[in-house]
Design a protein around this motif. Sequence first.
Motif, PDB file in Angstrom:
ATOM      1  N   ALA A  73       0.872  -1.343   0.079  1.00  0.00           N
ATOM      2  CA  ALA A  73      -0.032   0.155   0.106  1.00  0.00           C
ATOM      3  C   ALA A  73       0.818   1.201   0.020  1.00  0.00           C
ATOM      4  O   ALA A  73       0.668   2.334  -0.610  1.00  0.00           O
ATOM      5  CB  ALA A  73      -0.848  -0.044   1.016  1.00  0.00           C
ATOM      6  N   LEU A  74       1.922   1.038   0.772  1.00  0.00           N
ATOM      7  CA  LEU A  74       2.825   2.230   0.638  1.00  0.00           C
ATOM      8  C   LEU A  74       3.442   2.658  -0.578  1.00  0.00           C
ATOM      9  O   LEU A  74       3.458   3.864  -1.025  1.00  0.00           O
ATOM     10  CB  LEU A  74       3.938   1.893   1.789  1.00  0.00           C
ATOM     11  N   ALA A  75       3.745   1.546  -1.435  1.00  0.00           N
ATOM     12  CA  ALA A  75       4.226   1.836  -2.475  1.00  0.00           C
ATOM     13  C   ALA A  75       3.488   2.304  -3.493  1.00  0.00           C
ATOM     14  O   ALA A  75       3.524   3.475  -4.598  1.00  0.00           O
ATOM     15  CB  ALA A  75       4.755   0.497  -3.341  1.00  0.00           C
ATOM     16  N   LYS A  76       1.927   2.224  -3.356  1.00  0.00           N
ATOM     17  CA  LYS A  76       0.798   2.850  -4.299  1.00  0.00           C
ATOM     18  C   LYS A  76       0.892   4.430  -3.706  1.00  0.00           C
ATOM     19  O   LYS A  76       0.561   5.010  -4.658  1.00  0.00           O
ATOM     20  CB  LYS A  76      -0.523   2.056  -3.858  1.00  0.00           C
ATOM     21  N   VAL A  77       0.859   4.537  -2.503  1.00  0.00           N
ATOM     22  CA  VAL A  77       0.870   6.115  -1.854  1.00  0.00           C
ATOM     23  C   VAL A  77       2.118   6.674  -2.419  1.00  0.00           C
ATOM     24  O   VAL A  77       1.769   7.936  -2.915  1.00  0.00           O
ATOM     25  CB  VAL A  77       1.049   6.060  -0.607  1.00  0.00           C
ATOM     26  N   ARG A  78       3.149   6.114  -2.629  1.00  0.00           N
ATOM     27  CA  ARG A  78       4.348   6.781  -3.359  1.00  0.00           C
ATOM     28  C   ARG A  78       4.091   7.200  -4.877  1.00  0.00           C
ATOM     29  O   ARG A  78       4.545   8.214  -5.409  1.00  0.00           O
ATOM     30  CB  ARG A  78       5.687   6.304  -3.081  1.00  0.00           C
ATOM     31  N   GLU A  79       3.295   6.267  -5.522  1.00  0.00           N
ATOM     32  CA  GLU A  79       3.012   6.449  -6.915  1.00  0.00           C
ATOM     33  C   GLU A  79       2.102   7.749  -6.833  1.00  0.00           C
ATOM     34  O   GLU A  79       2.157   8.587  -7.814  1.00  0.00           O
ATOM     35  CB  GLU A  79       2.247   5.313  -7.185  1.00  0.00           C
ATOM     36  N   ALA A  80       1.116   7.733  -6.051  1.00  0.00           N
ATOM     37  CA  ALA A  80       0.133   8.978  -6.138  1.00  0.00           C
ATOM     38  C   ALA A  80       0.937  10.072  -5.941  1.00  0.00           C
ATOM     39  O   ALA A  80       0.668  11.402  -6.202  1.00  0.00           O
ATOM     40  CB  ALA A  80      -0.837   8.750  -4.988  1.00  0.00           C
ATOM     41  N   ASP A  81       1.999   9.950  -4.959  1.00  0.00           N
ATOM     42  CA  ASP A  81       2.842  11.430  -4.442  1.00  0.00           C
ATOM     43  C   ASP A  81       3.424  11.863  -5.717  1.00  0.00           C
ATOM     44  O   ASP A  81       3.907  13.118  -5.471  1.00  0.00           O
ATOM     45  CB  ASP A  81       3.365  10.944  -3.343  1.00  0.00           C
ATOM     46  N   ALA A  82       4.007  11.072  -6.463  1.00  0.00           N
ATOM     47  CA  ALA A  82       4.715  11.171  -7.712  1.00  0.00           C
ATOM     48  C   ALA A  82       4.206  11.916  -8.799  1.00  0.00           C
ATOM     49  O   ALA A  82       4.740  12.708  -9.549  1.00  0.00           O
ATOM     50  CB  ALA A  82       5.397  10.122  -8.242  1.00  0.00           C
ATOM     51  N   VAL A  83       2.995  12.326  -8.355  1.00  0.00           N
ATOM     52  CA  VAL A  83       2.208  13.077  -9.565  1.00  0.00           C
ATOM     53  C   VAL A  83       2.382  14.701  -9.331  1.00  0.00           C
ATOM     54  O   VAL A  83       2.280  14.950  -8.372  1.00  0.00           O
ATOM     55  CB  VAL A  83       0.579  12.711  -9.533  1.00  0.00           C
ATOM     56  N   GLY A  84       2.766  15.336 -10.391  1.00  0.00           N
ATOM     57  CA  GLY A  84       3.000  16.807 -10.367  1.00  0.00           C
ATOM     58  C   GLY A  84       1.787  17.625 -10.167  1.00  0.00           C
ATOM     59  O   GLY A  84       0.580  17.053 -10.477  1.00  0.00           O
ATOM     60  N   GLY A  85       1.852  18.792  -9.703  1.00  0.00           N
ATOM     61  CA  GLY A  85       0.779  19.595  -9.370  1.00  0.00           C
ATOM     62  C   GLY A  85      -0.316  19.133  -8.572  1.00  0.00           C
ATOM     63  O   GLY A  85      -1.429  19.606  -8.728  1.00  0.00           O
ATOM     64  N   LYS A  86       0.045  18.682  -7.495  1.00  0.00           N
ATOM     65  CA  LYS A  86      -0.966  18.248  -6.514  1.00  0.00           C
ATOM     66  C   LYS A  86      -1.546  19.424  -5.903  1.00  0.00           C
ATOM     67  O   LYS A  86      -1.034  20.515  -5.443  1.00  0.00           O
ATOM     68  CB  LYS A  86      -0.604  17.156  -5.450  1.00  0.00           C
ATOM     69  N   SER A  87      -2.747  19.250  -5.737  1.00  0.00           N
ATOM     70  CA  SER A  87      -3.694  20.325  -4.962  1.00  0.00           C
ATOM     71  C   SER A  87      -3.447  20.207  -3.677  1.00  0.00           C
ATOM     72  O   SER A  87      -3.057  18.943  -3.034  1.00  0.00           O
ATOM     73  CB  SER A  87      -4.977  20.285  -5.300  1.00  0.00           C
ATOM     74  N   ALA A  88      -3.529  21.008  -2.574  1.00  0.00           N
ATOM     75  CA  ALA A  88      -3.514  20.986  -1.175  1.00  0.00           C
ATOM     76  C   ALA A  88      -4.470  19.655  -0.584  1.00  0.00           C
ATOM     77  O   ALA A  88      -4.088  19.105   0.204  1.00  0.00           O
ATOM     78  CB  ALA A  88      -3.982  22.242  -0.463  1.00  0.00           C
ATOM     79  N   GLN A  89      -5.638  19.645  -1.163  1.00  0.00           N
ATOM     80  CA  GLN A  89      -6.416  18.499  -0.800  1.00  0.00           C
ATOM     81  C   GLN A  89      -6.006  17.083  -1.216  1.00  0.00           C
ATOM     82  O   GLN A  89      -6.341  16.203  -0.270  1.00  0.00           O
ATOM     83  CB  GLN A  89      -8.123  18.780  -1.358  1.00  0.00           C
ATOM     84  N   GLU A  90      -5.366  17.287  -2.545  1.00  0.00           N
ATOM     85  CA  GLU A  90      -4.943  15.657  -2.747  1.00  0.00           C
ATOM     86  C   GLU A  90      -3.786  15.605  -2.043  1.00  0.00           C
ATOM     87  O   GLU A  90      -3.548  14.304  -1.507  1.00  0.00           O
ATOM     88  CB  GLU A  90      -4.357  15.853  -4.377  1.00  0.00           C
ATOM     89  N   GLN A  91      -2.903  16.535  -1.555  1.00  0.00           N
ATOM     90  CA  GLN A  91      -1.725  16.133  -0.762  1.00  0.00           C
ATOM     91  C   GLN A  91      -2.283  15.796   0.576  1.00  0.00           C
ATOM     92  O   GLN A  91      -1.428  14.922   1.268  1.00  0.00           O
ATOM     93  CB  GLN A  91      -0.762  17.421  -0.394  1.00  0.00           C
ATOM     94  N   LEU A  92      -3.312  16.321   1.140  1.00  0.00           N
ATOM     95  CA  LEU A  92      -3.754  15.977   2.349  1.00  0.00           C
ATOM     96  C   LEU A  92      -4.272  14.321   2.510  1.00  0.00           C
ATOM     97  O   LEU A  92      -3.948  13.651   3.319  1.00  0.00           O
ATOM     98  CB  LEU A  92      -5.035  16.727   2.916  1.00  0.00           C
ATOM     99  N   MET A  93      -4.831  14.043   1.395  1.00  0.00           N
ATOM    100  CA  MET A  93      -5.324  12.641   1.312  1.00  0.00           C
ATOM    101  C   MET A  93      -4.082  11.828   1.239  1.00  0.00           C
ATOM    102  O   MET A  93      -3.895  10.511   1.742  1.00  0.00           O
ATOM    103  CB  MET A  93      -6.338  12.384   0.174  1.00  0.00           C
ATOM    104  N   ILE A  94      -3.185  12.001   0.399  1.00  0.00           N
ATOM    105  CA  ILE A  94      -1.995  11.410   0.368  1.00  0.00           C
ATOM    106  C   ILE A  94      -1.339  11.047   1.786  1.00  0.00           C
ATOM    107  O   ILE A  94      -0.731  10.000   1.738  1.00  0.00           O
ATOM    108  CB  ILE A  94      -0.925  11.907  -0.726  1.00  0.00           C
ATOM    109  N   ASP A  95      -1.079  12.123   2.198  1.00  0.00           N
ATOM    110  CA  ASP A  95      -0.540  11.979   3.654  1.00  0.00           C
ATOM    111  C   ASP A  95      -1.200  11.380   4.700  1.00  0.00           C
ATOM    112  O   ASP A  95      -0.813  10.457   5.450  1.00  0.00           O
ATOM    113  CB  ASP A  95      -0.445  13.470   4.376  1.00  0.00           C
ATOM    114  N   ARG A  96      -2.555  11.315   4.630  1.00  0.00           N
ATOM    115  CA  ARG A  96      -3.440  10.426   5.363  1.00  0.00           C
ATOM    116  C   ARG A  96      -3.164   8.937   5.187  1.00  0.00           C
ATOM    117  O   ARG A  96      -3.172   8.231   6.078  1.00  0.00           O
ATOM    118  CB  ARG A  96      -4.842  11.052   5.361  1.00  0.00           C
ATOM    119  N   MET A  97      -3.271   8.814   3.928  1.00  0.00           N
ATOM    120  CA  MET A  97      -3.176   7.188   3.629  1.00  0.00           C
ATOM    121  C   MET A  97      -1.755   6.643   3.713  1.00  0.00           C
ATOM    122  O   MET A  97      -1.578   5.650   4.182  1.00  0.00           O
ATOM    123  CB  MET A  97      -3.548   7.367   2.067  1.00  0.00           C
TER     124      MET A  97
END
Length: 402
Positions: A48-72
């Motif tokens: 699951a952590l590997a998939k979170v890193r995949e999401a975090d690698a996406v550029g131009g993330k919004s604050a809301q997207e970053q929040l959900m990435i951090d929580r996951m």
Amino acid sequence: MTSLRALTLALLTAGCLSAVQAQSLRPEVGKPLQAASELLRAGKAKEALAKVREADAVGGKSAQEQLMIDRMRGAAAQRAGDNATAAQAFESAFNSGKLSGGEQIQMAESLAFAYSQLKDNARASQWVQKALSLGSQSQQLKQLQAYLQGASGDYNAIAKDAQGAISAAEQAGRRPEEGDLLRLADAQQRTNNASGQFATLEKLVAYYPKKDYWAATLGRLPRKSGFSDRFSLDLMRLRLATGNLTKTEEYMEMAQLALQAGYATEAKQIVEKGFAAGALGTGAEAERHKRLRDLAVKQEAETAASRDKDIAEATAAKDGNALVQLGSVLAAAGQPDKGISLIEQGMAKGSLKRPEDAKLRLGRAMMLSKNKSKAQQTLRSVQGTDGVADIARLYAILAGQS
């Protein structure tokens, strides 16, 4: 943008975001987070952590997207045992400014536990305080707080926090938590606050009348400064009533104290209880036990034969001391109402050597007459620093539990 219904349901189940938050995810962020959530439910935290890193690698993330990435990331890392990553992710989420009040409490609690696992007690304590200041009522968090304070040796802080919790409960009309009372008693012992610890033990036996708590309370009472030996029999009465008098020598000592104080019938009853319990009447001292019983029976008969004469003499006396003593003896002998009458006459006559002792005897006689409310009222009015008030309060507690 996509609502990603499946991801919404998955992350809601994991407690990671709200439905409104999930609607702001772009597919390139949402899909790997959805996969991470499914992996978490399957118990595959590292994947699951590997998939979170995949999401975090996406550029131009919004604050809301970053929040959900951090929580996951925090949830997955915590389950994977990677507390350092979990703490970093949860702190980022907490500092986002986008959490509700309840979410802030939950996040602060998670951070406290994460840092405690990392042995970073200073940061763990900071997040405990943050969670409590936000309104956390978690008993597990309070236990963590006690552990951290104990590890730091700050027993004054433990005492302060425990006392605050106890006072708040009492002011709200609730019974304090047993754990808070125990924490306070332990902290008071470690800081040599003997009087404070005894007061806390009194609360323990009042709210949680366990045999061991009574034993601890009664064991410390005679060590209080100024405690008078004249209350030794009362102390043993309390021990007997709370199941803390069981040994042969204890039954013998209590019976002998009762005889010396003029309580022949009570002494006989104590000996009989010792025989019934198997503590007396057996072993090498069996004959001595029988002689003590015979002595109690003899003194009881002598006392009964002279009672009317003794009462007449006490009534004619200038002071009420003898009436108080006779009333107390009668109450202990199974005639509490007559005992109460004599004690009250003695108190009305006045010129007592120890007026507070007389109130103690009256309160105990009321206990024996099953007049709980009057007994407690009288006993709680007893004042003194030689043990009389302490004994009276404990009798009052016992009256409320009978």
